[in-house]
Design a protein around this motif. Structure first.
Motif, PDB file in Angstrom:
ATOM      1  N   GLU A 377       0.815  -1.213   0.000  1.00  0.00           N
ATOM      2  CA  GLU A 377       0.000   0.000   0.000  1.00  0.00           C
ATOM      3  C   GLU A 377       0.848   1.263   0.000  1.00  0.00           C
ATOM      4  O   GLU A 377       0.471   2.276  -0.600  1.00  0.00           O
ATOM      5  CB  GLU A 377      -0.943   0.004   1.210  1.00  0.00           C
ATOM      6  CG  GLU A 377      -2.001  -1.120   1.217  1.00  0.00           C
ATOM      7  CD  GLU A 377      -1.466  -2.456   1.702  1.00  0.00           C
ATOM      8  OE1 GLU A 377      -0.296  -2.518   2.161  1.00  0.00           O
ATOM      9  OE2 GLU A 377      -2.202  -3.455   1.640  1.00  0.00           O
ATOM     10  N   CYS A 401      -9.539  -0.050   6.115  1.00  0.00           N
ATOM     11  CA  CYS A 401      -8.686  -0.329   7.270  1.00  0.00           C
ATOM     12  C   CYS A 401      -7.200  -0.267   6.914  1.00  0.00           C
ATOM     13  O   CYS A 401      -6.385   0.190   7.707  1.00  0.00           O
ATOM     14  CB  CYS A 401      -9.027  -1.693   7.866  1.00  0.00           C
ATOM     15  SG  CYS A 401      -9.029  -3.033   6.655  1.00  0.00           S
ATOM     16  N   PHE A 402      -6.850  -0.732   5.730  1.00  0.00           N
ATOM     17  CA  PHE A 402      -5.425  -0.769   5.357  1.00  0.00           C
ATOM     18  C   PHE A 402      -4.969   0.535   4.717  1.00  0.00           C
ATOM     19  O   PHE A 402      -3.885   1.047   5.000  1.00  0.00           O
ATOM     20  CB  PHE A 402      -5.156  -1.919   4.394  1.00  0.00           C
ATOM     21  CG  PHE A 402      -5.596  -3.254   4.920  1.00  0.00           C
ATOM     22  CD1 PHE A 402      -5.385  -3.588   6.251  1.00  0.00           C
ATOM     23  CD2 PHE A 402      -6.217  -4.174   4.104  1.00  0.00           C
ATOM     24  CE1 PHE A 402      -5.791  -4.815   6.757  1.00  0.00           C
ATOM     25  CE2 PHE A 402      -6.622  -5.399   4.595  1.00  0.00           C
ATOM     26  CZ  PHE A 402      -6.420  -5.735   5.920  1.00  0.00           C
ATOM     27  N   SER A 405      -4.382   3.497   7.168  1.00  0.00           N
ATOM     28  CA  SER A 405      -3.372   3.377   8.216  1.00  0.00           C
ATOM     29  C   SER A 405      -2.004   2.959   7.683  1.00  0.00           C
ATOM     30  O   SER A 405      -0.992   3.532   8.045  1.00  0.00           O
ATOM     31  CB  SER A 405      -3.841   2.404   9.290  1.00  0.00           C
ATOM     32  OG  SER A 405      -4.030   1.126   8.738  1.00  0.00           O
ATOM     33  N   ARG A 406      -1.962   1.968   6.796  1.00  0.00           N
ATOM     34  CA  ARG A 406      -0.651   1.512   6.329  1.00  0.00           C
ATOM     35  C   ARG A 406       0.019   2.553   5.459  1.00  0.00           C
ATOM     36  O   ARG A 406       1.240   2.650   5.418  1.00  0.00           O
ATOM     37  CB  ARG A 406      -0.784   0.216   5.528  1.00  0.00           C
ATOM     38  CG  ARG A 406      -1.211  -0.953   6.374  1.00  0.00           C
ATOM     39  CD  ARG A 406      -0.803  -2.251   5.720  1.00  0.00           C
ATOM     40  NE  ARG A 406       0.508  -2.618   6.136  1.00  0.00           N
ATOM     41  CZ  ARG A 406       0.789  -3.660   6.922  1.00  0.00           C
ATOM     42  NH1 ARG A 406      -0.149  -4.445   7.341  1.00  0.00           N
ATOM     43  NH2 ARG A 406       2.028  -3.927   7.252  1.00  0.00           N
ATOM     44  N   ASN A 408      -0.635   5.821   5.660  1.00  0.00           N
ATOM     45  CA  ASN A 408      -0.999   7.096   6.252  1.00  0.00           C
ATOM     46  C   ASN A 408       0.010   8.204   5.931  1.00  0.00           C
ATOM     47  O   ASN A 408      -0.353   9.302   5.503  1.00  0.00           O
ATOM     48  CB  ASN A 408      -1.112   6.903   7.777  1.00  0.00           C
ATOM     49  CG  ASN A 408      -1.770   8.071   8.461  1.00  0.00           C
ATOM     50  OD1 ASN A 408      -1.132   9.084   8.691  1.00  0.00           O
ATOM     51  ND2 ASN A 408      -3.047   7.960   8.762  1.00  0.00           N
ATOM     52  N   GLU A 409       1.272   7.897   6.131  1.00  0.00           N
ATOM     53  CA  GLU A 409       2.316   8.896   5.909  1.00  0.00           C
ATOM     54  C   GLU A 409       2.432   9.254   4.424  1.00  0.00           C
ATOM     55  O   GLU A 409       2.687  10.410   4.067  1.00  0.00           O
ATOM     56  CB  GLU A 409       3.647   8.318   6.418  1.00  0.00           C
ATOM     57  CG  GLU A 409       4.871   9.147   6.162  1.00  0.00           C
ATOM     58  CD  GLU A 409       5.043  10.292   7.128  1.00  0.00           C
ATOM     59  OE1 GLU A 409       4.040  10.725   7.722  1.00  0.00           O
ATOM     60  OE2 GLU A 409       6.174  10.765   7.260  1.00  0.00           O
ATOM     61  N   ARG A 443     -11.838   3.158  11.900  1.00  0.00           N
ATOM     62  CA  ARG A 443     -10.946   4.213  12.389  1.00  0.00           C
ATOM     63  C   ARG A 443     -10.267   4.938  11.233  1.00  0.00           C
ATOM     64  O   ARG A 443      -9.326   5.692  11.440  1.00  0.00           O
ATOM     65  CB  ARG A 443      -9.918   3.645  13.367  1.00  0.00           C
ATOM     66  CG  ARG A 443      -8.979   2.653  12.753  1.00  0.00           C
ATOM     67  CD  ARG A 443      -7.972   2.125  13.770  1.00  0.00           C
ATOM     68  NE  ARG A 443      -6.826   1.572  13.057  1.00  0.00           N
ATOM     69  CZ  ARG A 443      -5.688   2.240  12.877  1.00  0.00           C
ATOM     70  NH1 ARG A 443      -5.534   3.421  13.373  1.00  0.00           N
ATOM     71  NH2 ARG A 443      -4.706   1.692  12.181  1.00  0.00           N
ATOM     72  N   ALA A 447      -7.735   8.237  11.430  1.00  0.00           N
ATOM     73  CA  ALA A 447      -6.352   8.154  10.945  1.00  0.00           C
ATOM     74  C   ALA A 447      -6.070   9.193   9.862  1.00  0.00           C
ATOM     75  O   ALA A 447      -4.963   9.700   9.742  1.00  0.00           O
ATOM     76  CB  ALA A 447      -6.072   6.746  10.412  1.00  0.00           C
TER      77      ALA A 447
ATOM     78  N   SER B 405       2.446   7.957  12.189  1.00  0.00           N
ATOM     79  CA  SER B 405       1.881   7.714  10.865  1.00  0.00           C
ATOM     80  C   SER B 405       2.486   6.503  10.174  1.00  0.00           C
ATOM     81  O   SER B 405       1.774   5.676   9.623  1.00  0.00           O
ATOM     82  CB  SER B 405       2.036   8.955   9.994  1.00  0.00           C
ATOM     83  OG  SER B 405       3.394   9.262   9.814  1.00  0.00           O
ATOM     84  N   ASN B 408       1.355   3.429  12.065  1.00  0.00           N
ATOM     85  CA  ASN B 408      -0.017   3.600  12.542  1.00  0.00           C
ATOM     86  C   ASN B 408      -0.747   2.271  12.686  1.00  0.00           C
ATOM     87  O   ASN B 408      -1.362   1.981  13.707  1.00  0.00           O
ATOM     88  CB  ASN B 408      -0.753   4.513  11.561  1.00  0.00           C
ATOM     89  CG  ASN B 408      -2.076   4.992  12.097  1.00  0.00           C
ATOM     90  OD1 ASN B 408      -3.049   4.262  12.051  1.00  0.00           O
ATOM     91  ND2 ASN B 408      -2.116   6.191  12.648  1.00  0.00           N
ATOM     92  N   ARG B 443       0.167  16.405  13.511  1.00  0.00           N
ATOM     93  CA  ARG B 443      -1.001  15.593  13.195  1.00  0.00           C
ATOM     94  C   ARG B 443      -0.915  14.225  13.869  1.00  0.00           C
ATOM     95  O   ARG B 443      -1.683  13.319  13.567  1.00  0.00           O
ATOM     96  CB  ARG B 443      -1.179  15.436  11.680  1.00  0.00           C
ATOM     97  CG  ARG B 443      -0.050  14.708  11.003  1.00  0.00           C
ATOM     98  CD  ARG B 443      -0.272  14.603   9.502  1.00  0.00           C
ATOM     99  NE  ARG B 443       0.542  13.520   8.982  1.00  0.00           N
ATOM    100  CZ  ARG B 443       0.111  12.293   8.756  1.00  0.00           C
ATOM    101  NH1 ARG B 443      -1.149  11.996   8.947  1.00  0.00           N
ATOM    102  NH2 ARG B 443       0.917  11.348   8.335  1.00  0.00           N
ATOM    103  N   ALA B 446      -4.145  13.269  15.753  1.00  0.00           N
ATOM    104  CA  ALA B 446      -5.203  12.875  14.822  1.00  0.00           C
ATOM    105  C   ALA B 446      -4.959  11.456  14.331  1.00  0.00           C
ATOM    106  O   ALA B 446      -5.846  10.597  14.384  1.00  0.00           O
ATOM    107  CB  ALA B 446      -5.246  13.849  13.638  1.00  0.00           C
ATOM    108  N   ALA B 447      -3.756  11.191  13.883  1.00  0.00           N
ATOM    109  CA  ALA B 447      -3.450   9.872  13.318  1.00  0.00           C
ATOM    110  C   ALA B 447      -3.657   8.761  14.342  1.00  0.00           C
ATOM    111  O   ALA B 447      -4.040   7.648  14.001  1.00  0.00           O
ATOM    112  CB  ALA B 447      -2.020   9.859  12.779  1.00  0.00           C
TER     113      ALA B 447
END
Lengths: 646, 646
Positions: A377, A401-402, A405-406, A408-409, A443, A447, B405, B408, B443, B446-447
């Motif tokens: 991802e 879900c993935f 978060s996975r 996110n950055e 979530r 996130a 992040s 996460n 952030r 938030a994360a």
């Protein structure tokens, strides 16, 4: 993934009670024969668990059963630990643990049910040592366990089973390097190399190349064997690594092994969809598969003079499917193709969930603009960033879900470039309830709530999907997160809006007084509409109901004109308390001099209940019956004793 | 990283104007000589940029300058793209771009300042093609660019520079596999293999092993050369890969190259801290380094008959350091060691930021309980999960921006196991303002706001650090995120509390009326206290000021007893609007029947301004002067014309 309709047919399925294995293990027969029986007993029970649950993973359970059987019967000592990193082989693992008497047989009948066995492994059951289900974490966890055991002076090995598609996750390679650096000879990783990932052949998605060379270059000792051949497994698993290196066993296996027509080798190498990765087969397929395994098992038992396999029937009790059924994923699939036909800048990226995220039709129609990224991802999202910087409009797909978060950055980094990227998170919300917390997307909004300029949109009707996507592609210039419920849902028995509500506003589904009910989720909208209509019928009152697709946008002045007409506002969120629509409302109401209306919220707990969809909704008080009661209470109205719909 | 004190001394530094390079490039001399001059001119300017800014990365800029000089002078055609994935070599890249006339010379004087050049690369400047700074994303982005260019029928190569420590990031390996799968011969990755990561030698952190074999096993063509030797670079960079494979050039370089006493080869191989990764050296070190480069450059210029290097002095104008200075990281370091001495279960994990996160002393004292995980946050967090499952109490360290992040999903997964893991995110908040949005931790809350059971604590005084950590380790049973500001900050000129406030409550710093000001951040607490005290002195009124360490916990009844004493509540958040303390307050106030007080918030925008710390605070209206005005306005009091503190 979350559909329960096929298993909903009435009837019963058969389970093999643990008495058979107790009998077999007490006899003086070759361990290879015991292991073969254990694996096939587990196969039968897996088939019935998945049929009864209405969902679950067959293919990847079947490929790993000889490995598990051999580990448990011949390799694992009491001081060793074993767990599965891929996690979706959980039914197979449970079936083995039950046959060995480690977990209760009756739990197998409650697979993916509230109070039963979770869809992916969770600690708290004997023999389950880690929560897994989100891929790529297992080796890291095992290393942590080994570090702790070293400090405590404990001996013993730690075994981790991984998938092969799972090796596309970057965390795997992070974990390999430091395992070698720390000379973790206690660690043995077994790769269930069944050549197939969720959608299709691993080699088609992102070829693993010379896997042995890869592991060796990361400092690991490598062994390779046929993962269905006990003698071969015995040769490589019996001893840990030499030379202070961690050991990887690449076990060549067959996805769906043990049922001729489920084995991946029976499919053409250009198959787009391997059908037995997840989901419950229909009755006829179930029957044929069960019969084939049972016949082989009985032949073996009889050859060994062990009689025949006892069976215990268990009734199927899946609920009836919803009535006014809508499905967003097919609607999304159509909208995507239609909009793509008119905009050559649109490109699609997917992380091995093409079928589930609804992009197969796009792939067929626009193969050059389709990029299958595998279970990676982070890589996918940053590639989308690069595509956007060069003028394309990437539409990026995974489960909520993935994705949230996975990557996110990476989503944040793209957003700082202010490019237009559309992130489509499907399987959003608490349903399907079967796969468990690792897959329940409740979530994602939290996130993503810190991503600059990201607009979050969630359509609640089939007809709203195309306008939503069109807005993302044509009107908006920045990043959007399009949140999609994947479950078929009971829609309001009312016309759907033809257009998307104005940015930051909802649209009125039902008129009402005293209480304003707002939701941005199709499942909850359907339940709320039924609850409100029932109240209208029975007590002549209903709350006003608004559907609100802009999950992180509120038109402040408009909202403050709307709200004072009501005494209370109730937000229904298919999400946990933070990051959703209710937070946006709370900010405005808490900061307004005279808000008048009091805000109430119904949200999902951060570790949601896992089970059948209707069970989960009831548990959360989000089914229409519970909602009707709640509406009446908040509206200050008497609640009728019986809702005639029941 | 963010300290500005050393550069704050008065004086001036010298820059080399672009006229020199224009003159050199116009002469008919060997390209190798031109490149050598370009690299050293850039070195001089990098030294002065970092000195003037008070922060920045010297070592990793110096190691890459010959590669950049050669790429720009001899390899890159107008249809090619180049960008740096590691990003902290930005000063070197800017200096090269300026010498080539691509960006304005005067911008070099405004490195890491508002309106100037950002600390890590950001698009919007000529020659900068991607936002980087969070490691490991560059190859993925380049692949996306290539995919877009292929669709558009564009030719040309894409070059990406990476660090070697950066190769510990899992995303790198995700990106390698699919680049080979997609036969991306347009892609050339240059690894600036300078053997040193942030803290120390890469080989000590997590050895890369046979790097060539690793890349080859992932399907790449591999070349290796001395990264400071132009002829060698010419041989490997001049042509793209054969055989439809992407090309990686492993350039062996020296961190700090070009200044004898900064070169990593001048340090013992067991050095714990390489001192020139980031931060501005003091005046004397700056002077010696500058003189050494200048002498070499002048010798070369004179040999070529090009005269001597022109220099342009620019005054240093860094602000005076704060007065009542406190620093949380040293306090944390002491608390960690002291608590660890009494609890053998405590173990420490770190992701190559041992110096910045304050764990070096722990490492010295308890080497067996210390795990350096390298730049691999996902692996680190899941290892912590494994350690916790085996009874240890892992304390996990990184910068707030990366920990919250990049890991996460792993933090969430650990939390579902309900184990006790302490996550320590330092460099939290908008300061230091120099490194830019990729490093400004605004952030993180938030994360993390969707992580089940996670408690978030932020100490605001040195004396509060130990009680906070003690609570995490002894009283709490679940996961905690301990948020730490890394910058030295102006503390309130008042006694600090001896103990941690009760869970979900704040402690009163100053009495006051009308307005309740609440903050959970040390920088803002200091500024707010000074603002309130100034108002008290000048107009005899001040708001009440509370410090609130529990960023996601509010004692609901206590809060509703506190609030009605005030007309307004102002929350100051060193964080963006969602996920912070203000959201918790808003939820309560919006849901309460008679909240009376109106909630106001001062928050950081999701892409915060980047520059000197005092500049950033002023821009955000978070310096004490702006806060005094705001307090007076919200309190309904006249604001005095002049604050005598100015």
């Amino acid at each position: 993934m979350g559909e329960q309709s096929r298993a909903a047919e009435k009837g019963s399925v058969d389970f093999v009670p643990p008495s058979l294995c107790r009998r077999v293990f007490s006899r003086r027969i070759a361990v290879e024969a015991k292991a073969a029986i254990l694996a096939d007993v587990a196969r039968l029970n897996v088939l019935s668990m998945v049929a009864r649950a209405g969902s679950g993973h067959l293919g990847g359970s079947f490929s790993s059963l000889e490995i598990l059987a051999w580990l448990y019967l011949q390799v694992l000592s009491p001081r060793d630990l074993f767990f599965s990193s891929k996690g979706h082989d959980a039914p197979g693992h449970y079936a083995i643990l039950s046959a060995l008497g480690k977990i209760k047989f009756s739990l197998l009948h409650r697979f993916r049910r509230i109070g039963g066995l979770p869809g992916h492994p969770e600690i708290g059951f004997p023999g389950i040592h880690a929560n897994t289900g989100s891929l790529g974490m297992g080796i890291s966890k095992a290393k942590g366990m080994i570090m702790a055991r070293r400090l405590a002076g404990k001996k013993g090995r730690v075994f981790v089973l991984t998938g092969d598609g799972e090796l596309q996750e970057g965390q795997i390679w992070e974990s390999l390097a430091s395992a070698a650096h720390q000379k973790m000879s206690e660690l043995t990783v077994v790769v269930d190399h069944n050549k197939m990932q969720s959608d299709t052949f691993v080699s088609k998605v992102s070829d693993l190349g010379d896997l042995s060379a890869k592991f060796r270059s990361f400092g690991w000792t490598v062994a390779r064997c046929n993962g269905h051949d006990f003698r071969a497994l015995g040769r490589v698993l019996g001893r840990s690594s030499r030379q202070s290196q961690p050991l990887v066993v690449i076990a060549d296996t067959v996805k769906g092994h043990g049922v001729s027509f489920m084995e991946h080798t029976s499919f053409d190498s250009d198959v787009e969809e391997y059908p037995f990765h997840s989901g419950a087969p229909d009755r006829e397929v179930h029957r044929r598969a069960f019969a084939e395994i049972l016949e082989r098992l009985n032949r073996r038992l009889q050859r060994l003079g062990l009689g025949s396999c006892p069976l215990q029937p268990v009734f199927l009790d899946a609920p009836a499917p919803p009535v006014h059924l809508e499905r967003l994923i097919p609607a999304y699939s159509r909208a995507l193709v239609s909009l793509a036909a008119r905009d050559p800048r649109l490109v699609v990226l997917d992380a091995d969930l093409a079928k589930d995220t609804g992009v197969l039709e796009f792939k067929k129609r626009f193969p050059r603009r389709y990029f299958e990224c595998g279970i990676a991802e982070q890589d996918m999202v940053s590639m989308a960033g690069g595509l956007a910087l060069q003028g394309k409009i990437p539409v990026v797909h995974s489960f909520a879900c993935f994705l949230a978060s996975r990557a996110n950055e990476q989503i944040f980094n793209n957003a700082t470039e202010k490019t237009r990227v559309v992130y489509v998170g499907s399987l959003a919300g608490v349903l399907p309830g079967g796969p468990g917390p690792s897959h329940q997307g409740v979530r994602d909004l939290a996130a993503l709530s810190g991503v600059p300029g990201l607009v979050v949109l969630e359509p609640s009707r089939e007809k709203e999907v195309e306008p939503c996507l069109r807005w993302c592609l044509r009107q908006n210039r920045g990043p959007v997160y399009l949140r999609l419920a994947s479950v078929p849902f009971e829609a309001p028995p009312l016309p759907a809006p033809r257009e998307l509500a104005q940015a930051g506003r909802g649209w009125r589904v039902l008129k009402g007084s005293e209480l304003l009910v707002v939701t941005g989720n199709p499942v909850l909208l359907g339940q709320a509409a039924h609850a409100a209509l029932a109240l209208k019928r029975h007590i002549g009152w209903s709350p006003a109901l608004f559907s609100w697709p802009w999950l992180n946008l509120v038109d402040h002045p408009w909202f403050l004109r709307l709200v004072p007409r009501f005494r209370r506002v109730l937000v229904l969120e298919n999400h946990l308390a933070s990051g959703g629509l209710g937070d946006g409302f709370a900010r405005i109401l808490a900061g307004a001099p005279n808000p008048k209306a009091i805000l109430h919220r119904l949200v999902v707990p951060p570790i949601p209940p896992s089970g059948w969809n209707h069970e989960v909704l009831q548990k959360l008080g989000m089914d229409h019956g519970s909602l009707a009661k709640k509406f009446a209470a908040l509206g200050g109205k008497p609640y009728p004793r019986k809702d005639s719909r029941h």
